[in-house]
Design a protein around this motif. Structure first.
Motif, PDB file in Angstrom:
ATOM      1  N   SER A   1       0.860  -1.203   0.000  1.00 53.36           N
ATOM      2  CA  SER A   1       0.000   0.000   0.000  1.00 53.36           C
ATOM      3  C   SER A   1       0.882   1.235   0.000  1.00 53.36           C
ATOM      4  CB  SER A   1      -0.934   0.002   1.210  1.00 53.36           C
ATOM      5  OG  SER A   1      -0.192   0.054   2.421  1.00 53.36           O
ATOM      6  N   TRP A   2       0.304   2.349  -0.515  1.00 52.44           N
ATOM      7  CA  TRP A   2       1.109   3.560  -0.770  1.00 52.44           C
ATOM      8  C   TRP A   2       0.149   4.748  -0.779  1.00 52.44           C
ATOM      9  CZ3 TRP A   2       6.374   3.780  -1.469  1.00 52.44           C
ATOM     10  CH2 TRP A   2       6.912   4.895  -2.095  1.00 52.44           C
ATOM     11  N   ASN A   3       0.249   5.634   0.216  1.00 51.91           N
ATOM     12  CA  ASN A   3      -0.725   6.729   0.269  1.00 51.91           C
ATOM     13  C   ASN A   3      -0.254   7.964  -0.511  1.00 51.91           C
ATOM     14  OD1 ASN A   3       1.200   7.822   1.986  1.00 51.91           O
ATOM     15  ND2 ASN A   3      -0.272   8.514   3.511  1.00 51.91           N
ATOM     16  N   GLY A   4      -1.114   8.989  -0.541  1.00 50.81           N
ATOM     17  CA  GLY A   4      -0.820  10.190  -1.326  1.00 50.81           C
ATOM     18  C   GLY A   4       0.421  10.923  -0.868  1.00 50.81           C
ATOM     19  N   SER A   5       0.648  10.970   0.456  1.00 52.13           N
ATOM     20  CA  SER A   5       1.840  11.660   0.965  1.00 52.13           C
ATOM     21  C   SER A   5       3.113  10.924   0.562  1.00 52.13           C
ATOM     22  CB  SER A   5       1.764  11.783   2.484  1.00 52.13           C
ATOM     23  OG  SER A   5       0.749  12.706   2.849  1.00 52.13           O
ATOM     24  N   ALA A   6       3.039   9.593   0.438  1.00 54.18           N
ATOM     25  CA  ALA A   6       4.198   8.836  -0.037  1.00 54.18           C
ATOM     26  C   ALA A   6       4.515   9.211  -1.479  1.00 54.18           C
ATOM     27  CB  ALA A   6       3.930   7.335   0.082  1.00 54.18           C
ATOM     28  N   GLU A   7       3.468   9.430  -2.280  1.00 54.50           N
ATOM     29  CA  GLU A   7       3.685   9.873  -3.665  1.00 54.50           C
ATOM     30  C   GLU A   7       4.409  11.211  -3.687  1.00 54.50           C
ATOM     31  OE1 GLU A   7       0.115   9.996  -5.919  1.00 54.50           O
ATOM     32  OE2 GLU A   7      -0.265   7.832  -5.785  1.00 54.50           O
ATOM     33  N   ARG A   8       3.960  12.137  -2.827  1.00 59.36           N
ATOM     34  CA  ARG A   8       4.564  13.477  -2.825  1.00 59.36           C
ATOM     35  C   ARG A   8       5.981  13.445  -2.256  1.00 59.36           C
ATOM     36  NH1 ARG A   8      -0.830  14.404  -1.516  1.00 59.36           N
ATOM     37  NH2 ARG A   8      -0.455  14.253   0.728  1.00 59.36           N
TER      38      ARG A   8
ATOM     39  N   GLU B   1      15.829   7.699  12.645  1.00 58.07           N
ATOM     40  CA  GLU B   1      16.014   8.653  11.554  1.00 58.07           C
ATOM     41  C   GLU B   1      17.014   8.069  10.566  1.00 58.07           C
ATOM     42  OE1 GLU B   1      17.150  12.403  13.206  1.00 58.07           O
ATOM     43  OE2 GLU B   1      15.220  12.716  14.220  1.00 58.07           O
ATOM     44  N   THR B   2      16.765   8.293   9.282  1.00 57.13           N
ATOM     45  CA  THR B   2      17.609   7.685   8.269  1.00 57.13           C
ATOM     46  C   THR B   2      17.529   8.501   6.978  1.00 57.13           C
ATOM     47  OG1 THR B   2      18.109   5.612   7.120  1.00 57.13           O
ATOM     48  CG2 THR B   2      15.787   6.150   7.421  1.00 57.13           C
ATOM     49  N   VAL B   3      18.109   7.954   5.908  1.00 48.86           N
ATOM     50  CA  VAL B   3      18.106   8.604   4.595  1.00 48.86           C
ATOM     51  C   VAL B   3      17.466   7.644   3.593  1.00 48.86           C
ATOM     52  CG1 VAL B   3      19.518   9.548   2.729  1.00 48.86           C
ATOM     53  CG2 VAL B   3      20.170   9.939   5.119  1.00 48.86           C
ATOM     54  N   ARG B   4      16.588   8.175   2.762  1.00 46.63           N
ATOM     55  CA  ARG B   4      15.970   7.398   1.690  1.00 46.63           C
ATOM     56  C   ARG B   4      16.139   8.149   0.375  1.00 46.63           C
ATOM     57  NH1 ARG B   4      16.734   4.019   4.707  1.00 46.63           N
ATOM     58  NH2 ARG B   4      15.274   2.610   5.756  1.00 46.63           N
ATOM     59  N   LEU B   5      15.733   7.520  -0.725  1.00 46.39           N
ATOM     60  CA  LEU B   5      15.914   8.096  -2.055  1.00 46.39           C
ATOM     61  C   LEU B   5      14.576   8.429  -2.699  1.00 46.39           C
ATOM     62  CD1 LEU B   5      18.623   5.649  -3.469  1.00 46.39           C
ATOM     63  CD2 LEU B   5      18.993   7.914  -2.477  1.00 46.39           C
ATOM     64  N   ARG B   6      14.524   9.575  -3.364  1.00 48.78           N
ATOM     65  CA  ARG B   6      13.375   9.913  -4.196  1.00 48.78           C
ATOM     66  C   ARG B   6      13.485   9.166  -5.529  1.00 48.78           C
ATOM     67  NH1 ARG B   6      10.901  14.641  -2.077  1.00 48.78           N
ATOM     68  NH2 ARG B   6      12.284  15.894  -0.746  1.00 48.78           N
TER      69      ARG B   6
ATOM     70  N   ALA C   1      17.497  11.610  -5.698  1.00 46.79           N
ATOM     71  CA  ALA C   1      17.935  12.577  -4.691  1.00 46.79           C
ATOM     72  C   ALA C   1      17.707  12.004  -3.291  1.00 46.79           C
ATOM     73  CB  ALA C   1      17.164  13.888  -4.847  1.00 46.79           C
ATOM     74  N   PRO C   2      18.690  12.146  -2.391  1.00 47.15           N
ATOM     75  CA  PRO C   2      18.515  11.651  -1.022  1.00 47.15           C
ATOM     76  C   PRO C   2      17.594  12.575  -0.225  1.00 47.15           C
ATOM     77  CG  PRO C   2      20.631  12.746  -1.242  1.00 47.15           C
ATOM     78  CD  PRO C   2      20.020  12.717  -2.623  1.00 47.15           C
ATOM     79  N   ILE C   3      16.900  12.005   0.737  1.00 50.54           N
ATOM     80  CA  ILE C   3      16.019  12.785   1.596  1.00 50.54           C
ATOM     81  C   ILE C   3      16.106  12.229   3.011  1.00 50.54           C
ATOM     82  CG2 ILE C   3      14.057  11.336   0.903  1.00 50.54           C
ATOM     83  CD1 ILE C   3      12.251  13.700   1.511  1.00 50.54           C
ATOM     84  N   GLU C   4      16.274  13.108   3.990  1.00 47.34           N
ATOM     85  CA  GLU C   4      16.349  12.679   5.386  1.00 47.34           C
ATOM     86  C   GLU C   4      14.940  12.561   5.942  1.00 47.34           C
ATOM     87  OE1 GLU C   4      19.915  14.056   7.739  1.00 47.34           O
ATOM     88  OE2 GLU C   4      19.646  15.767   6.403  1.00 47.34           O
ATOM     89  N   ILE C   5      14.658  11.412   6.567  1.00 52.17           N
ATOM     90  CA  ILE C   5      13.314  11.157   7.067  1.00 52.17           C
ATOM     91  C   ILE C   5      13.362  10.585   8.473  1.00 52.17           C
ATOM     92  CG2 ILE C   5      12.327  10.767   4.773  1.00 52.17           C
ATOM     93  CD1 ILE C   5      12.444   7.768   5.359  1.00 52.17           C
ATOM     94  N   SER C   6      12.235  10.720   9.163  1.00 49.47           N
ATOM     95  CA  SER C   6      12.010  10.073  10.441  1.00 49.47           C
ATOM     96  C   SER C   6      11.036   8.926  10.191  1.00 49.47           C
ATOM     97  CB  SER C   6      11.409  11.081  11.432  1.00 49.47           C
ATOM     98  OG  SER C   6      10.988  10.441  12.610  1.00 49.47           O
ATOM     99  N   VAL C   7      11.366   7.719  10.677  1.00 54.52           N
ATOM    100  CA  VAL C   7      10.590   6.524  10.355  1.00 54.52           C
ATOM    101  C   VAL C   7      10.047   5.872  11.621  1.00 54.52           C
ATOM    102  CG1 VAL C   7      10.637   4.245   9.272  1.00 54.52           C
ATOM    103  CG2 VAL C   7      11.986   6.103   8.309  1.00 54.52           C
TER     104      VAL C   7
ATOM    105  N   GLY D   1       3.264  -8.476   8.061  1.00 56.03           N
ATOM    106  CA  GLY D   1       3.868  -7.355   7.340  1.00 56.03           C
ATOM    107  C   GLY D   1       4.134  -6.190   8.269  1.00 56.03           C
ATOM    108  N   ALA D   2       4.345  -5.025   7.690  1.00 57.29           N
ATOM    109  CA  ALA D   2       4.648  -3.837   8.498  1.00 57.29           C
ATOM    110  C   ALA D   2       4.113  -2.590   7.807  1.00 57.29           C
ATOM    111  CB  ALA D   2       6.147  -3.709   8.719  1.00 57.29           C
ATOM    112  N   SER D   3       3.759  -1.633   8.628  1.00 55.79           N
ATOM    113  CA  SER D   3       3.357  -0.324   8.140  1.00 55.79           C
ATOM    114  C   SER D   3       4.427   0.680   8.547  1.00 55.79           C
ATOM    115  CB  SER D   3       2.004   0.082   8.727  1.00 55.79           C
ATOM    116  OG  SER D   3       1.683   1.417   8.382  1.00 55.79           O
ATOM    117  N   LYS D   4       4.960   1.390   7.562  1.00 56.03           N
ATOM    118  CA  LYS D   4       5.994   2.386   7.835  1.00 56.03           C
ATOM    119  C   LYS D   4       5.414   3.790   7.656  1.00 56.03           C
ATOM    120  CE  LYS D   4      10.276  -0.062   6.731  1.00 56.03           C
ATOM    121  NZ  LYS D   4      11.510  -0.018   5.922  1.00 56.03           N
ATOM    122  N   THR D   5       5.668   4.620   8.643  1.00 53.08           N
ATOM    123  CA  THR D   5       5.272   6.020   8.568  1.00 53.08           C
ATOM    124  C   THR D   5       6.539   6.864   8.464  1.00 53.08           C
ATOM    125  OG1 THR D   5       3.329   5.592   9.922  1.00 53.08           O
ATOM    126  CG2 THR D   5       4.008   7.877   9.685  1.00 53.08           C
ATOM    127  N   ALA D   6       6.635   7.661   7.401  1.00 53.92           N
ATOM    128  CA  ALA D   6       7.848   8.455   7.159  1.00 53.92           C
ATOM    129  C   ALA D   6       7.503   9.937   7.099  1.00 53.92           C
ATOM    130  CB  ALA D   6       8.511   8.020   5.854  1.00 53.92           C
TER     131      ALA D   6
END
Length: 277
Positions: free
Chosen positions: A81-88, A131-136, A140-146, A160-165
């Protein structure tokens, strides 16, 4: 009685006259109570399904409208699953992301993080917020809180798991600016105190009153210089004004111990004089 032998309710038969039910009456009552029990259970199940669907719809609406990116994945790391904020946040549409491995978001040097998360989920361990780094999508790298929450089936098994970033790039930038400003403030404070100490150490006078006046004048001059920088938000100050303020304690009562001049104008005047026939 329900299928699991719990009481669902009562079934009553009324007669106009006093009578004892015969075997046929008892068989009819037994049959009707079983039918009633099935009807009640069926209705209860419908209500539960309806409530479950309503809850699921509300949860889906909350997830979809959340300002945080919410991504669901199975224990193989496949995005479910993938919500709208994940798209943005990450740049992938739901069609792009669902069915793909979560590693499309993870830099190569951080792949071990995902392996550790899956291992801990499989073993039933809790995953701490981090806190970690993910890729767009564009790399481009982006710093996120997970935050990671396990998804369980009706039997309580983790499936499974649900991740909030959340994007923390701006917060990180502010934290870095605060550190830089703190270091700059410390540096300037030390310089200022060193200047005050030097002023006191180098001041001379015949009497204590004169010494006090000399020190006060020099500190006042230092404060005026500081004010010149504050006016421009420490972007700089006019050098002639700066020198004039700094030397003001030594130019009291029209003394000519110091002369402040703009040498640009001075040399321009010399050039102009020497260029004349």
């Amino acid at each position: 009685m329900s299928r699991d032998d719990s009481v669902l309710g009562t079934f009553a038969v009324y007669h106009r006259e006093r009578r004892e039910p015969n075997e046929e009456d008892k068989q009819i009552i037994s049959l009707l109570t079983r039918i009633a029990a099935l009807a009640i259970e069926h209705e209860n199940e419908k209500m539960q399904r309806r409530r479950g669907e309503e809850v699921a719809q509300r949860l889906a609406a909350i997830v979809q409208s959340s300002e945080d990116a919410i991504v669901g994945k199975d224990l193989n790391g496949i995005i479910m699953s993938w919500n709208g904020s994940a798209e943005r946040l990450f740049g992938y549409t739901a069609d792009d992301a669902i069915g793909k491995p979560i590693t499309i978001l993870i830099p190569e040097d951080r792949l071990q993080e995902e392996a550790d998360i899956i291992r801990r989920l499989r073993s039933g361990q809790h995953v701490e917020h981090f806190e970690t780094v993910r890729l767009r999508k564009n790399g481009a790298p982006i710093e996120i809180s997970v935050a990671v929450s396990p998804i369980k089936n009706s039997a309580g098994e983790v499936i499974g798991a649900s991740k909030t970033a959340r994007d923390i790039t701006e917060r990180k930038r502010r934290d870095e600016q605060i550190v830089v400003l703190a270091r700059e403030a410390e540096h300037r404070s030390k310089n200022l105190l060193a200047t005050v100490q030097a002023t006191i150490r180098l001041s001379r006078a015949d009497t204590s009153a004169d010494l006090k006046e000399a020190i006060a004048g020099r500190i006042q001059a230092l404060a005026q210089v500081h004010a010149l920088f504050v006016e421009t938000r420490w972007a700089g100050a006019d050098l002639q004004n700066l020198v004039a303020q700094e030397l003001s304690p030594y130019c009291q009562d029209d003394e000519k111990r110091t002369v402040v001049a703009n040498y640009t104008d001075f040399y321009a005047g010399i050039l102009q004089a020497t260029s004349q026939p």
